[in-house]
Design a protein around this motif. Structure first.
Motif, PDB file in Angstrom:
ATOM      1  N   PHE A 112      -2.622  -1.712  21.873  1.00 26.09           N
ATOM      2  CA  PHE A 112      -3.871  -1.526  21.043  1.00 26.09           C
ATOM      3  C   PHE A 112      -4.569  -1.502  21.998  1.00 26.09           C
ATOM      4  O   PHE A 112      -5.241  -0.323  22.295  1.00 26.09           O
ATOM      5  N   ARG A 113      -5.360  -2.273  22.332  1.00 22.08           N
ATOM      6  CA  ARG A 113      -5.974  -1.989  23.293  1.00 22.08           C
ATOM      7  C   ARG A 113      -5.552  -1.855  24.647  1.00 22.08           C
ATOM      8  O   ARG A 113      -4.531  -2.903  25.427  1.00 22.08           O
ATOM      9  N   ARG A 114      -5.822  -0.835  25.395  1.00 23.19           N
ATOM     10  CA  ARG A 114      -5.411  -0.363  26.850  1.00 23.19           C
ATOM     11  C   ARG A 114      -6.434   0.055  28.148  1.00 23.19           C
ATOM     12  O   ARG A 114      -7.157   0.976  27.556  1.00 23.19           O
ATOM     13  N   PRO A 115      -6.293  -1.123  28.812  1.00 17.11           N
ATOM     14  CA  PRO A 115      -7.407  -0.506  30.125  1.00 17.11           C
ATOM     15  C   PRO A 115      -6.527   1.478  30.179  1.00 17.11           C
ATOM     16  O   PRO A 115      -6.240   1.899  29.725  1.00 17.11           O
ATOM     17  N   ALA A 116      -8.210   1.911  30.220  1.00 19.27           N
ATOM     18  CA  ALA A 116      -8.450   4.080  30.023  1.00 19.27           C
ATOM     19  C   ALA A 116      -7.398   3.943  31.399  1.00 19.27           C
ATOM     20  O   ALA A 116      -6.303   5.023  30.607  1.00 19.27           O
ATOM     21  N   ASP A 117      -7.381   3.698  32.169  1.00 18.85           N
ATOM     22  CA  ASP A 117      -6.576   4.238  32.832  1.00 18.85           C
ATOM     23  C   ASP A 117      -4.870   3.347  33.362  1.00 18.85           C
ATOM     24  O   ASP A 117      -4.324   4.260  34.759  1.00 18.85           O
ATOM     25  N   MET A 144       0.106   5.807  37.006  1.00 14.96           N
ATOM     26  CA  MET A 144      -0.889   5.130  35.906  1.00 14.96           C
ATOM     27  C   MET A 144      -2.105   4.293  37.101  1.00 14.96           C
ATOM     28  O   MET A 144      -1.701   4.130  38.441  1.00 14.96           O
ATOM     29  N   GLU A 145      -3.377   3.616  37.007  1.00 17.08           N
ATOM     30  CA  GLU A 145      -4.356   2.479  37.217  1.00 17.08           C
ATOM     31  C   GLU A 145      -3.732   1.686  37.188  1.00 17.08           C
ATOM     32  O   GLU A 145      -4.192   1.111  36.093  1.00 17.08           O
ATOM     33  N   THR A 146      -3.605   0.422  37.876  1.00 17.19           N
ATOM     34  CA  THR A 146      -3.737  -0.739  37.161  1.00 17.19           C
ATOM     35  C   THR A 146      -4.855  -1.956  37.788  1.00 17.19           C
ATOM     36  O   THR A 146      -4.347  -3.066  37.816  1.00 17.19           O
ATOM     37  N   ASP A 147      -5.563  -1.509  38.140  1.00 15.51           N
ATOM     38  CA  ASP A 147      -6.763  -2.401  38.323  1.00 15.51           C
ATOM     39  C   ASP A 147      -7.205  -3.472  37.784  1.00 15.51           C
ATOM     40  O   ASP A 147      -7.231  -4.577  37.446  1.00 15.51           O
ATOM     41  N   LEU A 148      -6.966  -3.189  36.558  1.00 20.94           N
ATOM     42  CA  LEU A 148      -7.137  -4.052  35.150  1.00 20.94           C
ATOM     43  C   LEU A 148      -6.204  -4.570  33.836  1.00 20.94           C
ATOM     44  O   LEU A 148      -5.735  -5.209  33.495  1.00 20.94           O
ATOM     45  N   LEU A 149      -4.894  -4.619  34.851  1.00 15.97           N
ATOM     46  CA  LEU A 149      -3.837  -5.824  34.755  1.00 15.97           C
ATOM     47  C   LEU A 149      -4.229  -6.777  34.832  1.00 15.97           C
ATOM     48  O   LEU A 149      -3.791  -8.120  34.224  1.00 15.97           O
ATOM     49  N   TRP A 150      -5.024  -7.795  35.337  1.00 13.89           N
ATOM     50  CA  TRP A 150      -5.730  -9.072  34.949  1.00 13.89           C
ATOM     51  C   TRP A 150      -6.098  -9.281  33.469  1.00 13.89           C
ATOM     52  O   TRP A 150      -6.318 -10.558  33.369  1.00 13.89           O
ATOM     53  N   ALA A 151      -6.404  -8.143  33.015  1.00 15.44           N
ATOM     54  CA  ALA A 151      -7.286  -8.391  31.803  1.00 15.44           C
ATOM     55  C   ALA A 151      -5.744  -7.633  30.625  1.00 15.44           C
ATOM     56  O   ALA A 151      -5.330  -8.630  29.724  1.00 15.44           O
ATOM     57  N   TYR A 152      -5.128  -6.742  31.462  1.00 17.25           N
ATOM     58  CA  TYR A 152      -3.432  -5.895  30.387  1.00 17.25           C
ATOM     59  C   TYR A 152      -2.809  -7.210  30.301  1.00 17.25           C
ATOM     60  O   TYR A 152      -2.321  -7.791  29.561  1.00 17.25           O
ATOM     61  N   GLU A 153      -2.421  -7.915  31.747  1.00 16.35           N
ATOM     62  CA  GLU A 153      -1.166  -9.242  31.684  1.00 16.35           C
ATOM     63  C   GLU A 153      -1.616 -10.528  31.116  1.00 16.35           C
ATOM     64  O   GLU A 153      -1.348 -11.241  30.965  1.00 16.35           O
TER      65      GLU A 153
END
Ligand SMILES: [Zn+2]
Length: 619
Positions: free
Chosen positions: A309-314, A324-333
């Motif tokens: 539902f809430r997903r980093p835009a990139d 995909m750009e994965t720089d916000l995985l520290w928030a996603y994961e």
């Protein structure tokens, strides 16, 4: 890399994206998967695609959401043939991309028949008794339309007598054939099916909860499905606790799809309305069953809110071909990895002590166990995920791996304690989750966010220099683990000789933190911590320990030798096999066993345990 600059590249994606289209605009593509050959590890697919004359480009899914890398199993796509009006249509693979196929559709042709097989990779998703079907493995899709606008009608033919579980709405079922209602390609790929001879479904909807939740299980044996009444209750608690934490749901109903087998890969993959979680066959029969369920299923469940539902835009790409750009995985994961164990503890799947030991184990793994943190910041472990991921061939301590999970957990625990401190106890991480992950239930939906939006959402709960805090934590090259959350919570990490109560977590921590060696039961060195006594003595990843102090290696013998060296001036001597040469390594270590634990600091309030107290009424 500077986070702010990255964000500007993805501004186009900062809109509300609805995953389930109001109307499926495109003509239906039908896909039929014949899984009756599961035991031979071969699935046969037939897709009928409406087409127009002229050039046609078809893709095989490459970037699978949740996998965080371009690793769709293209080598398993075989037997590919196209036909139209009874004539073969030739195809050519793209010169630069193995996932792309080019065809020329002749005049007058309106439908293309694609037939292809999928070879089940060894030990991944199919056994003699069950199949975990990910539709991304068995679909082709035309270029040019976002996957949420492509409409698919899927049909599955199962081996005789097998039952199935999925969040896909069923159109009709007859014998071993099931047809699903038309759905977008995005949601089809997001809705796996588990099917097998041994199947069990358990309703885990809490009393008074309007949305249906169930646990669907397949296993390699009937006995493996025997989930204890206690674990069933705790799963109901987990669902109830998720409602208290997030205050909203974003799905029609929810299916935990659990596979129990020693012949599938053990991992979990999140989806909006289900999760595909895979554990060893007898996982539910062991005393550690609650720990396993809480560790995996709670994490994947949290992803329905945080990640889907809430997903980093990139990370919210229009199809499965766009990188995909994965720089916000520290928030996603990372945030998921914090909230999962928290919910596991709130629901009783984990005890308070297990939660403490878990935090201690990751703090130690990231502090003394991960000198790679002195050269590679946390942010880079997220950014480099598509190329580096878990890394191969040992040396985890020095390469670093997917540390945005464990370090993300500590990072978000610290966020939770800062919210509490800065709001003078008026607000909590639950308030943040309700604001950030809440809102009306429109079914499966994607609401993207950027770093700046995450920071302002936190500021709305508790004003603080969140951007500065994250920049510091994400770019740090300090050797020390970020244990601020544990300390703010009234506890500290200590090392002592008392063995850990978490069996199997992070190998054998005593060996790691004493001589600095992670060594398997057969003596294979999976990691030698750079700078540790064992490493300084010449041991490194990939070698094999053959002997300890003149005797043939066993793990117990190594443990005994480390203990004995504490009260002696004698070193620990290892006979090590390196390639096909023997080498003797002399380890001058006399510090005894070292295991990480949490220790209460009596002069501070215990906020850590406050955070894991149950919020929901028990059923
Ligand atoms: Zn995850």
């Amino acid at each position: 890399m500077e986070l702010g600059r990255l964000r500007t590249l993805v501004l186009f994606a900062i809109t509300l994206v609805i995953a389930a289209p109001a109307a499926l605009a495109s003509p239906l593509i039908s896909v039929t998967v014949d899984a009756t050959g599961t035991q031979q590890k071969l699935l046969r697919a037939h897709e009928v695609i409406p087409v127009k004359p002229g050039p046609l480009t078809l893709y095989y899914p490459k970037w699978i959401p949740g996998a965080h890398g371009p690793d769709g199993p293209i080598t398993s796509l075989t037997g590919l043939k196209f036909e139209a009006d009874g004539k073969t249509i030739p195809w050519q693979r793209d010169l630069l991309d193995v996932y792309t196929f080019h065809l020329e559709i002749p005049a007058g042709v309106t439908h293309l028949d694609a037939r292809y097989d999928f070879i089940e990779p060894d030990g991944f998703s199919a056994t003699e008794k069950l199949l975990d079907l990910d539709w991304s493995e068995v679909v082709l899709y035309p270029a040019g339309s976002p996957s949420q606008q492509l409409a698919y009608e899927a049909k599955l033919v199962m081996p005789e007598g097998w039952k199935f579980g999925t969040s896909l709405p069923v159109e009709k079922q007859s014998g071993n054939q099931v047809s699903f209602k038309p759905i977008s390609l995005e949601m089809l790929v997001d809705s796996p099916v588990i099917t097998g001879q041994y199947f069990r479904s358990i309703d885990i909807t809490p009393a008074g909860e309007p949305i249906h939740h169930e646990l669907d299980m397949v296993a390699d044996s009937e006995v493996a499905l025997n989930m204890s009444a206690e674990n069933q209750k705790e799963m109901v608690n987990l669902v109830a606790e998720s409602s208290k934490l997030f205050g909203a749901r974003h799905y029609r109903d929810y299916h935990f799809l659990l596979t129990l087998s020693d012949h599938v890969a053990h991992f979990g993959l999140e989806h909006h309305e289900s999760n595909d979680s895979r554990m060893p066959e007898r996982a539910l029969l062991l005393p550690s069953s609650g720990m396993s369920l809480g560790g995996l299923l709670a994490h994947e469940f949290v992803h329905s809110w945080n990640g889907k539902f809430r997903r980093p835009a990139d990370l919210a790409t229009p199809d499965f071909e766009t990188p995909m750009e994965t720089d916000l995985l520290w928030a996603y994961e990372g945030l998921t990895d914090y909230l999962g164990p928290m919910l596991a503890a709130r629901s009783g799947l984990w005890t308070q002590e297990q939660y403490h030991e878990y935090l201690a184990s990751i703090a130690a793994a990231l502090g003394p166990g991960r000198p790679g943190r002195t050269w590679r910041p946390l942010l880079d472990t997220a950014i480099a995920e598509p190329g580096q991921g878990y890394g191969r061939g040992g040396w985890l301590n020095w390469r670093r791996g997917t540390d945005y999970y464990d370090e993300g957990d500590l990072l978000w625990l610290e966020v939770a304690t800062i919210i509490h401190r800065e709001s003078h106890g008026q607000k909590s991480i639950d308030d943040f989750c309700q604001a950030f992950h809440g809102g009306p239930n429109n079914g499966a939906e994607v609401k993207t966010y950027t770093f700046e939006e995450l920071v302002s959402a936190l500021n709305a709960i508790a004003p603080f220099d969140w951007a500065g805090f994250f920049h510091t934590r994400l770019n740090s090259t300090s050797a020390d683990a970020p244990t601020g959350g544990i300390e703010n919570g009234g506890w500290k990490v200590v090392m002592n000789s008392e063995p850990m109560k978490l069996q199997g977590r992070n190998g054998d921590p005593g060996d790691i933190y004493s001589i600095g060696l992670k060594v398997g039961s057969d003596g294979t060195v999976t990691d030698a911590i750079v700078g540790s006594p064992a490493f300084e003595a010449g041991v490194s990843s990939g070698m094999k320990v053959m002997g300890v102090n003149g005797r043939v290696y066993s793990h117990e013998l190594l443990e005994d030798a480390i203990k004995a060296a504490k009260d002696s001036s004698q070193p620990v001597t290892l006979l090590v096999l390196s390639d096909d040469y023997f080498r003797t390594c002399t380890i001058n270590y006399h510090g005894g066993d070292k295991f990480p634990h949490l220790l209460r600091e009596a002069d501070k309030p215990d906020y850590l345990d406050e955070l894991i107290k149950p919020r929901a009424a028990r059923n």
